[in-house]
Design an enzyme around this catalytic site. Structure first.
Site, PDB file in Angstrom:
ATOM      1  N   ASP A 114       0.837  -1.201   0.000  1.00  0.00           N
ATOM      2  CA  ASP A 114       0.000   0.000   0.000  1.00  0.00           C
ATOM      3  C   ASP A 114       0.871   1.250   0.000  1.00  0.00           C
ATOM      4  O   ASP A 114       0.661   2.185   0.766  1.00  0.00           O
ATOM      5  CB  ASP A 114      -0.951  -0.009   1.204  1.00  0.00           C
ATOM      6  CG  ASP A 114      -1.953   1.148   1.163  1.00  0.00           C
ATOM      7  OD1 ASP A 114      -2.279   1.604   0.057  1.00  0.00           O
ATOM      8  OD2 ASP A 114      -2.405   1.584   2.241  1.00  0.00           O
ATOM      9  N   ASP A 257      -0.056   8.169  11.169  1.00  0.00           N
ATOM     10  CA  ASP A 257      -0.913   7.760  10.069  1.00  0.00           C
ATOM     11  C   ASP A 257      -2.229   7.176  10.579  1.00  0.00           C
ATOM     12  O   ASP A 257      -2.241   6.371  11.516  1.00  0.00           O
ATOM     13  CB  ASP A 257      -0.173   6.722   9.222  1.00  0.00           C
ATOM     14  CG  ASP A 257      -1.015   6.203   8.072  1.00  0.00           C
ATOM     15  OD1 ASP A 257      -1.320   7.001   7.177  1.00  0.00           O
ATOM     16  OD2 ASP A 257      -1.377   5.011   8.089  1.00  0.00           O
ATOM     17  N   GLU A 299      -2.663  12.673  11.023  1.00  0.00           N
ATOM     18  CA  GLU A 299      -3.381  12.519   9.760  1.00  0.00           C
ATOM     19  C   GLU A 299      -4.822  12.162  10.093  1.00  0.00           C
ATOM     20  O   GLU A 299      -5.130  11.027  10.446  1.00  0.00           O
ATOM     21  CB  GLU A 299      -2.759  11.417   8.896  1.00  0.00           C
ATOM     22  CG  GLU A 299      -3.340  11.378   7.494  1.00  0.00           C
ATOM     23  CD  GLU A 299      -3.704   9.986   7.003  1.00  0.00           C
ATOM     24  OE1 GLU A 299      -4.045   9.850   5.820  1.00  0.00           O
ATOM     25  OE2 GLU A 299      -3.674   9.038   7.803  1.00  0.00           O
TER      26      GLU A 299
END
Length: 615
Positions: A114, A257, A299
């Site tokens: 990813d 993240d 994030e």
């Protein structure tokens, strides 16, 4: 115990201990291990980083103001490997960049990564990109140039190849307890009733059957990314230690993240739960004890009401920085509609927040553009969610008649009309199409529009961040279609390799690259030179009496800025209620903020320095 560590620990440990023991049910043994880990991490921190910590402790607002200017990049796309990035620091200096965000570079399995977000080893750099020693040397070289380094910390999950996952597959109960394993689908099916899907078309569902373990495992993002169970203190302890290990390599900014997802609880959406904020606050305290020069960047790709809580409170802050995600999406909505009403509405909400909140502002990043807009507001103007998303995507992919934009859809779900969008800034602004058509007039307009968007980004409070290549107007890279490992992910459209042959043209005023590079450099120089761009400035919306023209005001320490941006496709003459005598920062000429003619995609920065005027 080191006196410096003891001073910080004694000041912060009472709150940290209370939070820890409340979350982990008075597990004193886990707490004792955590404290020992913090001290060990401090002892491992090199002297130069401890000196930098002390310098930043003395100036806790060091990252605010109007001095930081960032660039986001994939190491391999930019320069091949970490050594290559080190060799390109002169280029970054030439760009005026002093904030370098390196996209995920830790070891990940090829084809199941990813884009690097499936980490197999948090202490090892992906071999093709370099080594941890080279990362440390890059950070040291950056610090010598007063350049900060930001790195992603993927904390919600690990790769299925991580040693914990490998042992879990083999039946290790302790490692299975680090994830969410279930003997059958009973509990996973109950989770599915309340947990939304992140990628409903490419990775439907939130769970995957693990054949080797004979159990179901939670996989919120992709089947090869196994969610970590932060209700287990061992997970928090070890992941915090991994984070501090990266800080000790010289990383200045840790990007957390997918942070809203890290706490899972049955019967909830598993998003933004209160325990998430406890975890982030504890990570903040751990950093303030071990490496207080480090910043946490959250994030949070959600609407403003969900984003802002991740700043924490004045007394108990969480993240130092957050992405201005909604503004990015709303900006591209405005590009497509030529209508600034939603952007005004959204910026009004941002301007009402405390000035202590620092956002990262960007036009494009490594990811897609998701249309998480304020549809109740848009409905006032007859814009329904599904048809409006379809229009935005049609316009920005060039399907709409007359559109100069060239993008591609990502995760298209025709049933919900919920596709996202990919493309570089230059291609979405029309530079690619104009070059292809060899239309100089269209090219001039597209370059101007690109620069207008960047000037608008520089006008917002916070830290502006470019995606690598935007400084030279780099266009979409369609070559990913021919790569079997990337062809199914259209985000690679805007993740193309840096075109160094075109970067060599950056000082040639007769080229697109030179025109954009020079203009952006000038804008950033003006931003740093004028205190009205300081993040502590008062900010407000300026009434332009025109729904295609955005007006922004800033005031700080005796200097006022009036900025006007024409998102429309016609020349506009703008009148404001500002009666001061201004100086046009781009031309140096005196002018009023009334009767201002703006070409399509045009902008002005008008400044008034009251201190100089009084002299």
């Amino acid at each position: 115990m080191d006196t410096e560590f003891k001073r910080r620990f004694d000041r912060l440990a009472p709150e940290l201990r209370a939070l820890y023991l409340e979350l982990y049910h008075n597990d004193e043994q886990a707490w004792d291990y955590f404290v020992t880990m913090l001290e060990k991490s401090f002892d491992a921190r090199r002297a130069s980083l401890k000196a930098l910590d002390r310098k930043r402790e003395a100036d806790p607002d060091w990252y605010k103001g109007n001095n930081l200017y960032g660039m986001l990049m994939y190491v391999d796309a930019f320069a091949g490997n970490l050594t290559g990035v080190t060799q390109k620091l002169d280029y970054l200096t030439d760009c005026g960049v002093n904030y370098l965000h390196l996209m995920p570079l830790l070891q990940s399995p090829e084809g199941r990564s990813d884009g690097g977000y499936a980490v197999a080893d948090f202490r090892t750099v992906e071999p093709r990109l370099g080594t941890m020693e080279q990362l440390s040397k890059l950070a040291e070289a950056c610090h010598a140039r007063e350049l900060c380094v930001c790195l992603d910390f993927v904390m919600n999950h690990t790769s299925e190849d991580h040693i914990w996952a490998q042992k879990a597959r083999q039946g290790d109960a302790e490692c299975q307890a680090r994830y969410f394993f279930y003997d059958d689908w009973t509990i996973p099916n109950r989770f599915e009733q309340t947990v939304p899907q992140v990628f409903p078309t490419t990775a439907p569902g939130n769970f995957t059957w693990c054949e080797q373990a004979g159990k179901v495992v939670m996989t919120t993002f992709y089947p090869y990314q196994w969610d970590l169970n932060y209700a287990n203190p061992v997970v928090f302890n070890d992941m915090t230690e991994n984070m501090l290990y990266l800080c000790n390599q010289g990383v200045d900014i840790i990007r957390l993240d997918a942070v809203p997802y890290i706490w899972k609880e049955l019967g909830t959406p598993c998003r933004n739960l209160p325990q998430v904020h406890t975890l982030v606050r504890m990570m903040r305290l751990a950093c303030e004890i071990v490496c207080p020069g480090t910043l946490l960047l959250g994030e949070v790709v959600m609407e403003p009401s969900k984003v802002v809580p991740y700043f924490g409170t004045v007394d108990k802050p969480e993240c130092h920085l957050l992405y201005n995600v909604t503004t990015m999406a709303t900006t591209w909505h405005t590009v497509a509609t030529k209508d600034v009403r939603l952007l005004r509405h959204q910026l009004g909400q941002v301007f009402a927040l405390p000035k202590s909140y620092t956002f990262l502002n960007y036009l494009r990043c490594h990811d897609d553009i998701g249309w998480g807009l304020d549809y109740p507001f848009l409905s006032r103007f007859g814009m329904g969610e599904v048809p409006h998303k379809r229009y935005l995507n049609d316009y920005l992919t060039g399907k709409w008649p007359g559109s100069p934009a060239r993008g591609e859809l990502y995760n298209d779900d025709p049933r919900l009309g919920d596709a996202r969008l990919c493309g570089t800034t230059a291609s979405l602004c029309g530079i690619e199409a104009a070059r292809y058509e060899r239309d100089d007039a269209k090219l001039d307009w597209a370059i101007g529009y690109d620069l207008m968007l960047h000037a608008y980004m520089f006008t917002l409070s916070g830290i502006p961040v470019l995606y690598s290549g935007d400084e030279i107007g780099q266009e979409n890279d369609y070559g990913y279609h021919n790569d079997p490992l990337k062809a199914d992910d259209s985000r690679w459209l805007h993740r193309g390799a840096m075109q160094w042959d075109k970067a060599e043209l950056r000082h040639d005023p007769d080229t697109v690259e030179g025109r954009i590079f020079t203009a952006l450099g000038r804008l950033e120089t003006l931003r740093r030179a004028h205190r009205c761009f300081d993040s502590h400035a008062d900010t407000w919306l300026v009434d332009t009496a025109d729904d295609s023209v955005l007006g922004l005001g800033r005031y700080y320490d005796g200097e006022k800025l009036i900025a006007l941006f024409n998102f429309g496709d016609q020349t506009k003459t703008v009148w404001t209620d500002q009666t001061d005598d201004f100086t046009d920062l781009l031309t140096g000429k005196r002018r009023k903020a009334q009767g201002v003619a703006l070409a399509p995609g045009g902008f002005v920065w008008l400044a008034c320095d009251f201190d100089k005027r009084e002299e």
